[in-house]
Design a protein around this motif. Sequence first.
Motif, PDB file in Angstrom:
ATOM      1  N   UNK A  22      71.910  61.465  74.485  1.00 54.42           N
ATOM      2  CA  UNK A  22      72.236  60.711  73.632  1.00 54.42           C
ATOM      3  C   UNK A  22      71.709  60.889  72.285  1.00 54.42           C
ATOM      4  N   UNK A  23      72.389  60.430  70.978  1.00 54.01           N
ATOM      5  CA  UNK A  23      71.864  60.380  69.582  1.00 54.01           C
ATOM      6  C   UNK A  23      72.656  60.501  68.623  1.00 54.01           C
ATOM      7  N   UNK A  24      71.993  60.997  67.548  1.00 54.79           N
ATOM      8  CA  UNK A  24      72.745  61.007  66.208  1.00 54.79           C
ATOM      9  C   UNK A  24      71.762  61.727  65.473  1.00 54.79           C
ATOM     10  N   UNK A  25      73.232  62.446  64.608  1.00 55.37           N
ATOM     11  CA  UNK A  25      72.485  63.204  63.173  1.00 55.37           C
ATOM     12  C   UNK A  25      72.245  62.883  62.270  1.00 55.37           C
ATOM     13  N   UNK A  26      71.420  63.015  61.551  1.00 54.63           N
ATOM     14  CA  UNK A  26      71.612  62.472  60.108  1.00 54.63           C
ATOM     15  C   UNK A  26      71.150  63.416  58.681  1.00 54.63           C
ATOM     16  N   UNK A  27      71.152  63.129  57.610  1.00 58.16           N
ATOM     17  CA  UNK A  27      71.000  63.578  56.442  1.00 58.16           C
ATOM     18  C   UNK A  27      70.370  62.598  55.138  1.00 58.16           C
ATOM     19  N   UNK A  28      69.232  62.558  54.880  1.00 62.13           N
ATOM     20  CA  UNK A  28      68.954  61.369  54.748  1.00 62.13           C
ATOM     21  C   UNK A  28      68.718  60.328  55.444  1.00 62.13           C
ATOM     22  N   UNK A  29      68.746  59.472  54.699  1.00 66.52           N
ATOM     23  CA  UNK A  29      69.387  58.079  55.196  1.00 66.52           C
ATOM     24  C   UNK A  29      70.612  58.157  55.316  1.00 66.52           C
ATOM     25  N   UNK A  30      71.763  58.762  56.168  1.00 68.77           N
ATOM     26  CA  UNK A  30      72.762  58.732  56.037  1.00 68.77           C
ATOM     27  C   UNK A  30      73.599  59.640  57.815  1.00 68.77           C
ATOM     28  N   UNK A  31      73.727  58.718  58.377  1.00 72.28           N
ATOM     29  CA  UNK A  31      73.916  59.340  59.173  1.00 72.28           C
ATOM     30  C   UNK A  31      75.508  59.419  59.662  1.00 72.28           C
ATOM     31  N   UNK A  32      75.565  60.992  59.834  1.00 68.53           N
ATOM     32  CA  UNK A  32      76.957  62.195  59.898  1.00 68.53           C
ATOM     33  C   UNK A  32      77.316  62.208  61.221  1.00 68.53           C
ATOM     34  N   UNK A  65      77.458  70.020  54.107  1.00 68.11           N
ATOM     35  CA  UNK A  65      77.255  71.050  53.529  1.00 68.11           C
ATOM     36  C   UNK A  65      76.248  71.614  53.008  1.00 68.11           C
ATOM     37  N   UNK A  66      76.503  73.384  52.024  1.00 69.94           N
ATOM     38  CA  UNK A  66      74.794  73.753  52.354  1.00 69.94           C
ATOM     39  C   UNK A  66      74.255  73.415  51.308  1.00 69.94           C
ATOM     40  N   UNK A  67      72.787  73.308  52.065  1.00 70.43           N
ATOM     41  CA  UNK A  67      71.826  72.831  50.972  1.00 70.43           C
ATOM     42  C   UNK A  67      71.781  71.324  52.062  1.00 70.43           C
ATOM     43  N   UNK A  68      72.340  71.125  53.043  1.00 73.07           N
ATOM     44  CA  UNK A  68      72.346  70.119  53.749  1.00 73.07           C
ATOM     45  C   UNK A  68      70.758  69.839  54.776  1.00 73.07           C
ATOM     46  N   UNK A  69      69.794  69.004  54.986  1.00 75.60           N
ATOM     47  CA  UNK A  69      68.956  68.970  56.229  1.00 75.60           C
ATOM     48  C   UNK A  69      69.017  68.192  56.884  1.00 75.60           C
ATOM     49  N   UNK A  70      69.803  68.826  57.829  1.00 81.49           N
ATOM     50  CA  UNK A  70      70.226  67.709  59.447  1.00 81.49           C
ATOM     51  C   UNK A  70      68.697  67.588  59.516  1.00 81.49           C
ATOM     52  N   UNK A  71      69.303  66.323  60.686  1.00 78.60           N
ATOM     53  CA  UNK A  71      67.629  65.528  61.374  1.00 78.60           C
ATOM     54  C   UNK A  71      68.655  65.264  62.848  1.00 78.60           C
ATOM     55  N   UNK A  72      67.966  65.909  63.697  1.00 77.56           N
ATOM     56  CA  UNK A  72      68.881  65.298  64.988  1.00 77.56           C
ATOM     57  C   UNK A  72      68.062  64.203  65.772  1.00 77.56           C
ATOM     58  N   UNK A 102      63.464  63.354  70.894  1.00 76.80           N
ATOM     59  CA  UNK A 102      62.847  64.810  70.115  1.00 76.80           C
ATOM     60  C   UNK A 102      64.103  64.338  68.789  1.00 76.80           C
ATOM     61  N   UNK A 103      63.005  64.818  67.434  1.00 76.12           N
ATOM     62  CA  UNK A 103      63.702  65.183  66.358  1.00 76.12           C
ATOM     63  C   UNK A 103      63.262  66.633  66.068  1.00 76.12           C
ATOM     64  N   UNK A 104      64.717  67.222  65.626  1.00 80.24           N
ATOM     65  CA  UNK A 104      64.960  68.321  65.427  1.00 80.24           C
ATOM     66  C   UNK A 104      65.432  68.676  64.119  1.00 80.24           C
ATOM     67  N   UNK A 105      65.611  70.099  63.416  1.00 80.45           N
ATOM     68  CA  UNK A 105      65.726  70.362  62.397  1.00 80.45           C
ATOM     69  C   UNK A 105      66.663  71.010  61.861  1.00 80.45           C
TER      70      UNK A 105
END
Length: 156
Positions: free
Chosen positions: A126-136, A104-111, A33-36
């Motif tokens: 399991x998985x990861x969370x991303x903001x743009x091309x940066x894994x957070x 931070x406010x304004x960021x769109x996190x992709x799980x 799944x990919x969620x926002x």
Amino acid sequence: MRLEHAELRALLPHRYPMLLLDRVEAVEPGVSLEAVKTVTGCEPCYRGIAEGEPADRYAYPASLLIESFGQGAAVLWLLSRRPGTAGLPMFTAARECVLLRPAYPGDVIRHRVRLDQVVDGAAFASGSSWIGDDKVAEFGSMMAVVRPVDAIARAS
């Protein structure tokens, strides 16, 4: 398959301010799944910050980032279960969670969530969370169990 916010509300018991997903952009039941989640400065976690605080004070709380990812995992599991299966998933444990940088406010996190295993009323993701091309964040293992809705209502 894509799920909008109203459909997430129909699946999850969470409500404001704890429904921490905005939409699901893609799901393959039983697999991934990919969620926002969009972080906004109007969220309750920022309510007590005084004027003039430094920008790093607005880092999104790690506990909420983990919960948001967990809600994505719950949606994936719920969509992967056999029709007619009852009960609500409840978070039980997380291992090997690594937070790499704050949001931070304004960021769109992709799980990006993977369903690793389902065994006797328990699921492992399991998985990861991303903001743009940066894994957070990285999540090595997150576990949930399913409990009957009436058992949860009696406990509260």
